[in-house]
Design a protein around this motif. Sequence first.
Motif, short mmCIF file in Angstrom:
data_model
loop_
_atom_site.label_atom_id
_atom_site.label_comp_id
_atom_site.label_asym_id
_atom_site.label_seq_id
_atom_site.Cartn_x
_atom_site.Cartn_y
_atom_site.Cartn_z
N ILE A 1 -4.31 -40.12 52.36
CA ILE A 1 -3.14 -40.70 53.01
C ILE A 1 -2.30 -41.52 52.06
O ILE A 1 -1.20 -41.91 52.38
N LEU A 2 -2.84 -41.78 50.90
CA LEU A 2 -2.15 -42.67 49.97
C LEU A 2 -1.05 -41.96 49.22
O LEU A 2 -1.25 -40.89 48.68
N SER A 3 0.09 -42.57 49.21
CA SER A 3 1.17 -42.04 48.41
C SER A 3 1.02 -42.50 46.97
O SER A 3 1.54 -41.87 46.07
N ASP A 4 0.30 -43.59 46.80
CA ASP A 4 0.26 -44.17 45.46
C ASP A 4 -0.83 -45.22 45.35
O ASP A 4 -1.37 -45.69 46.33
N PHE A 5 -1.12 -45.55 44.11
CA PHE A 5 -2.07 -46.60 43.76
C PHE A 5 -1.37 -47.39 42.67
O PHE A 5 -1.10 -46.86 41.60
N ARG A 6 -1.03 -48.61 42.96
CA ARG A 6 -0.24 -49.42 42.03
C ARG A 6 -0.95 -50.72 41.70
O ARG A 6 -1.73 -51.24 42.48
N SER A 7 -0.61 -51.24 40.54
CA SER A 7 -1.15 -52.54 40.11
C SER A 7 -0.20 -53.65 40.51
O SER A 7 1.03 -53.50 40.44
N LYS A 8 -0.79 -54.76 40.95
CA LYS A 8 0.01 -55.95 41.28
C LYS A 8 0.60 -56.50 40.00
O LYS A 8 0.01 -56.35 38.94
N PRO A 9 1.69 -57.18 40.12
CA PRO A 9 2.45 -57.48 41.33
C PRO A 9 3.45 -56.38 41.66
O PRO A 9 3.83 -55.58 40.80
#
Length: 137
Positions: A110-118
């Motif tokens: 379901i994830l469109s993406d995996f991003r690092s904060k911030p």
Amino acid sequence: MIKKIQCVMLVDDNKIDNFFHERIIKKHDATIKVLPMPFAEEALEYLKATDDRQQPELIFLDINMPGMNGWEFLAEYHKLPSENQQSMIVVMLTTSENPDDRAKALTHGILSDFRSKPLTKEMFEEVIEIYSKSQNQ
């Protein structure tokens, strides 16, 4: 044409991150409703509600939280009605640099993406574009 986001949910126990991310979103478009949820359980209850609450189109989800973590949230999220899931994009937004977390996120489908904060303005705009494309299909 890019579809306008009406509502974004921030599922993160870190109040400072939620504050900062809300500011980024509001700078992009002040009319977007932002729902900061410090607990994954609280976010799920909101999503399960059958009243007239505005449902988010976009959820930024932290992995490491006390109580229910991001992975446990996703397991419960999968139990929501499919029409709810189809109208939302979930993006992992984390400080984790663990490549296993990125691989695990991709298996959830379901994830469109995996991003690092911030969250940055550019990152938010990229996610909006992904959302818009998914809604136009």
